[in-house]
Design an enzyme around this catalytic site. Structure first.
Site, PDB file in Angstrom:
ATOM      1  N   HIS A  30      43.459 -14.949  12.364  1.00  0.00           N
ATOM      2  CA  HIS A  30      43.502 -13.533  12.832  1.00  0.00           C
ATOM      3  C   HIS A  30      42.956 -12.825  11.489  1.00  0.00           C
ATOM      4  CE1 HIS A  30      45.714 -14.239  16.498  1.00  0.00           C
ATOM      5  NE2 HIS A  30      45.650 -13.312  16.720  1.00  0.00           N
ATOM      6  N   GLY A  31      43.175 -13.372  10.365  1.00  0.00           N
ATOM      7  CA  GLY A  31      42.833 -12.565   9.166  1.00  0.00           C
ATOM      8  C   GLY A  31      42.895 -13.270   7.756  1.00  0.00           C
TER       9      GLY A  31
END
Length: 494
Positions: free
Chosen positions: A348-349
């Protein structure tokens, strides 16, 4: 190009769908490929070769794997695909993150490393199309599917514009057969597609974009001065914002494909009514959770599916197991669980806050597994009530590291939630609490109407038509009034 832009809704989508039904055979595939590349190129045209190059590489590697009988050689080719794809993803998404993390550790140890400042732009949708081509190559390696012989059809599968930027992640065995044997025109599917697009726009431009200012203002405040009520309100508001934003995108993607009578699977099913963490991930971002299940978790626990065997529930309770497979030790399942969720977080990041978010969810699933040994579920309605009452706040609290700028902010807000002395005072804008409360109640009311009342009303066509007409009129009017590009979709950054 944004789904909520006039360019997409007023020009791109009508033109592409009209031409799609006028064309036949290979011409349709060329239309979809060129339009998808155009759709992607509206963001940054220079990253088109990266996307196409990654896809073409996996196309030929998959054919190489299929032609090879030697198990060792097949595995080596598979590792080439994995290494190349994850190398591309790692460079663009994680190089700066790991470099800065290593340098931070070095500074703590007394070293002063120097480095040249570089700026790496994250290509739009790279996590989604890399995962998609990887699943294709892995499925060919597992002999779950035969390699696609038509390069044009394969490239259309990878670049198909409705799901290209933010999913749902499409499996090759779902989309490629539909491209090979297109479904006939259906006026009903066109109508349903328009309805899904309008519903998605309502979720995005009316709900998500209206909640965003409350969230941004709240996280911009001094977090140390907030109360526990403020922290809970921010968690719920962002939880609703990201749900409406991403579910809105998925709904528009599904509807856009439906206009061409192409099936794209559902990505959300009222996740906040889940009665357990396990059920939440069967309702939230379904295409990603099942992808991670099949291609990360199952290999980590040492299970490899036979061709055509299909997947099983990797969030199963301790007493459940895959068919005809030996038991896996609980220790190995636990290690695999936490490793999988750490990977899910990093997907996700490139920030430690996302890793913490992933480990938080792993802890919830592990806790459910552990407690299920000792606690029998109560009566049906009581169990559902208690389950939602426990799961909803736990899931909302998990959104704090997802939205917070750093770990320090995350732990400040989490500490408020567990500190009894922090439950006093209110510092957010007064409307923030009201909005959070109204949306929470409206969510449960919508679920009840959708799952309980609508099926009953549908038995009476005349009444159902009236109710649906009123609903669509209201939705169209509100969307038309509020339609504007106020922000891009949140999942574009992943």
């Amino acid at each position: 190009m944004l789904f909520n832009s006039v360019t997409f809704l007023g020009l791109f989508l009508p033109i592409v769908c009209t031409l799609y039904w006028l064309l036949r055979g290979q011409a349709r595939l060329w239309l979809l490929l060129i339009s998808s590349i155009t759709f992607y190129g509206f963001w940054r045209i220079e990253f088109i070769p990266l996307m196409l190059g990654s896809a073409i590489m996996d196309y030929f590697l998959a054919h190489w794997i299929a032609r090879t009988d030697n198990p060792v050689k097949r595995q080596r080719i598979m590792w080439i695909s994995l290494g190349a794809n994850l190398g591309i993803l790692g460079f663009f998404k994680y190089f700066l993150f790991f470099r800065d993390s290593i340098f931070s550790v070095a500074q703590l140890l007394g070293f002063e490393p120097s480095f040249t400042t570089i700026n790496i732009i994250l290509p739009l949708g790279i996590s989604f199309y890399i995962f998609q081509t990887l699943s294709y190559t892995i499925d060919v390696y597992r002999r779950d599917i035969e390699p696609e012989t038509n390069l044009l059809r394969y490239m259309t599968f990878v670049t198909f514009y409705p799901h290209l930027v933010a999913g749902p992640i499409m499996r090759p065995d779902i989309l490629i057969p539909q491209l090979a044997s297109p479904a006939p025109f259906s006026a009903q599917k066109v109508r349903e597609g328009i309805e899904r697009i309008l519903a998605g726009l309502f979720l995005k431009v009316v709900l998500a974009d209206s909640i965003a200012p409350y969230v941004d203002e709240g996280f911009a405040n001094n977090l140390l001065q907030m109360s526990a009520f403020d922290a809970w309100t921010l968690a719920f508001l962002f939880g609703f914002q990201i749900y409406f934003d991403f579910a809105g995108y998925s709904s528009i993607a599904i509807g856009s494909a439906m206009l061409m009578n192409i099936y794209v699977p559902e990505n959300f099913r009222f996740p906040y009514v889940a009665t357990s963490p396990r059920e939440f991930w069967k309702r939230w971002h379904i295409s990603l959770s099942t992808w991670i299940r099949d291609y990360v978790y199952i290999p980590l626990i040492g299970r490899y599916r036979a061709p055509g065997e299909g997947a099983w529930d990797t969030l199963s309770e301790p007493g459940e197991k895959a068919p005809d497979k030996p038991d896996v030790s609980e220790a190995r399942r636990t290690r695999a669980l936490f490793a999988t969720w750490a990977i899910m977080g990093l997907w996700h990041g490139a920030n430690w806050t996302f890793v913490v978010w992933g480990l938080y969810h792993a802890t919830m699933v592990w806790g459910q597994r552990s407690l299920s040994r000792w606690i029998s579920p109560p009566q049906r309605w009581i169990g559902a009530f208690v389950g939602v009452g426990v799961t909803l706040p736990l899931v909302m609290a998990a959104w704090i590291p997802f939205r917070a700028p750093d770990l320090n902010s995350t732990f400040i807000l989490w500490s408020k939630l567990v500190n009894p002395l922090a439950y006093r005072g209110l510092s957010l804008a007064p409307n923030s609490y009201l909005v959070a409360a109204i949306i929470t109640l409206a969510m449960f009311a919508t679920y009840f109407v959708s799952e309980k009342l609508v099926p009953r009303i549908a038995k009476y066509p005349s009444a159902f038509l009236v109710v649906k007409s009123v609903y669509m009129t209201v939705v169209i009017a509100i969307v038309f009034i509020m339609l504007e590009v106020r922000s891009q979709f949140i999942y574009f950054q992943f």
